[in-house]
Design a protein around this motif. Structure first.
Motif, short mmCIF file in Angstrom:
data_model
loop_
_atom_site.label_atom_id
_atom_site.label_comp_id
_atom_site.label_asym_id
_atom_site.label_seq_id
_atom_site.Cartn_x
_atom_site.Cartn_y
_atom_site.Cartn_z
N LEU A 119 -4.99 11.36 -3.32
CA LEU A 119 -5.79 11.92 -2.24
C LEU A 119 -7.18 12.21 -2.79
CD1 LEU A 119 -5.31 12.81 0.69
CD2 LEU A 119 -4.74 15.07 -0.17
N LEU A 169 1.65 8.44 5.06
CA LEU A 169 0.54 8.70 4.15
C LEU A 169 0.26 10.21 4.06
CD1 LEU A 169 -1.72 7.14 2.53
CD2 LEU A 169 -3.12 7.45 4.55
N ILE A 228 1.23 4.33 -2.73
CA ILE A 228 1.11 5.74 -2.35
C ILE A 228 2.33 6.50 -2.86
CG2 ILE A 228 1.13 7.37 -0.40
CD1 ILE A 228 -1.57 6.04 -0.66
N ASP A 229 3.53 5.97 -2.56
CA ASP A 229 4.77 6.63 -2.97
C ASP A 229 4.86 6.80 -4.48
OD1 ASP A 229 5.58 6.78 -0.32
OD2 ASP A 229 6.86 5.00 -0.41
N ILE A 269 -2.24 5.94 -5.78
CA ILE A 269 -3.44 6.13 -4.96
C ILE A 269 -3.49 7.60 -4.59
CG2 ILE A 269 -4.66 5.51 -2.85
CD1 ILE A 269 -3.24 2.81 -2.92
N PHE A 303 0.84 -1.21 0.00
CA PHE A 303 0.00 0.00 0.00
C PHE A 303 0.87 1.25 0.00
CE2 PHE A 303 -2.47 3.22 2.44
CZ PHE A 303 -3.49 3.41 1.53
N MET A 304 1.90 1.29 0.84
CA MET A 304 2.76 2.46 0.92
C MET A 304 3.54 2.66 -0.38
SD MET A 304 1.72 3.77 3.63
CE MET A 304 2.67 5.22 3.29
N THR A 318 3.28 12.02 2.38
CA THR A 318 3.40 11.75 0.95
C THR A 318 2.30 12.41 0.15
OG1 THR A 318 4.48 9.64 1.43
CG2 THR A 318 3.57 9.90 -0.77
N LEU A 319 1.07 12.34 0.64
CA LEU A 319 -0.07 12.87 -0.12
C LEU A 319 -0.29 14.37 0.06
CD1 LEU A 319 -2.64 9.97 0.31
CD2 LEU A 319 -1.22 10.49 -1.68
#
Length: 163
Positions: A72, A104, A65-66, A70, A61-62, A107-108
């Motif tokens: 925001l 999270l 995100i990175d 995924i 998941f991370m 990053t976002l």
């Protein structure tokens, strides 16, 4: 699951139902308690295997995100920026662990915004959502008046914890 030779796949509707349970490890455990445990996971190794699977899932998941896969949700940055402009205290109250939540948000939203948030996570309280523990911890720690708090949630169990 497939990366670990576990013949398991959750449909969107199944996962939606499992989201009524707070916490990824708790979701996996509840699922297998209901439908039966895979033969590959012996009773004496269940808790450890679930913990390992959850850590691997969090890593995947991370990474997503990175990599920007995924995003925001629409409107979140505008809302956060308006709150920061007005000096509103901000917190994230999550069933995830503190490290994952901080990463999270960073990053976002960026480090500057991340610094404006207090993080309250599932590994900081005895009971995860739908119990209100994480919200009560935030209110107490931040010295807030519950009647003046606004909570934005993305799940039914979160809404249940918030009220």
């Amino acid at each position: 699951f497939q990366n670990n030779d576990i013949p398991e796949s959750w449909s969107v509707s199944r996962y939606g139902k499992l989201l009524e349970i707070g916490g990824g490890k708790e979701r996996m455990t509840a699922h297998w308690n209901e439908v039966g445990w895979p033969e590959r996971i012996p009773p004496e190794g269940r808790a450890e295997t679930v913990k390992e699977l959850h850590l691997k899932k969090t890593d995947i998941f991370m990474t997503l995100i990175d990599e920007g896969k995924i995003p925001l949700r629409s409107g979140v940055l505008r809302l956060v920026d308006e709150a920061i402009e007005r000096g509103v205290q901000l917190a994230v109250c999550s069933t995830s662990n503190e490290k994952a939540v901080s990463n999270l948000v960073r990053t976002l939203m960026g480090e500057e915004r991340r610094e404006k948030f207090r993080i309250f996570a599932g590994d900081m309280v005895k009971k995860k959502k739908p119990a209100p523990d994480v919200y009560l911890m935030a209110v107490e720690t931040m010295g807030l008046d519950k009647s003046r708090c606004v909570i934005v949630e993305d799940s039914h169990i979160g809404v249940g914890a918030a009220v």
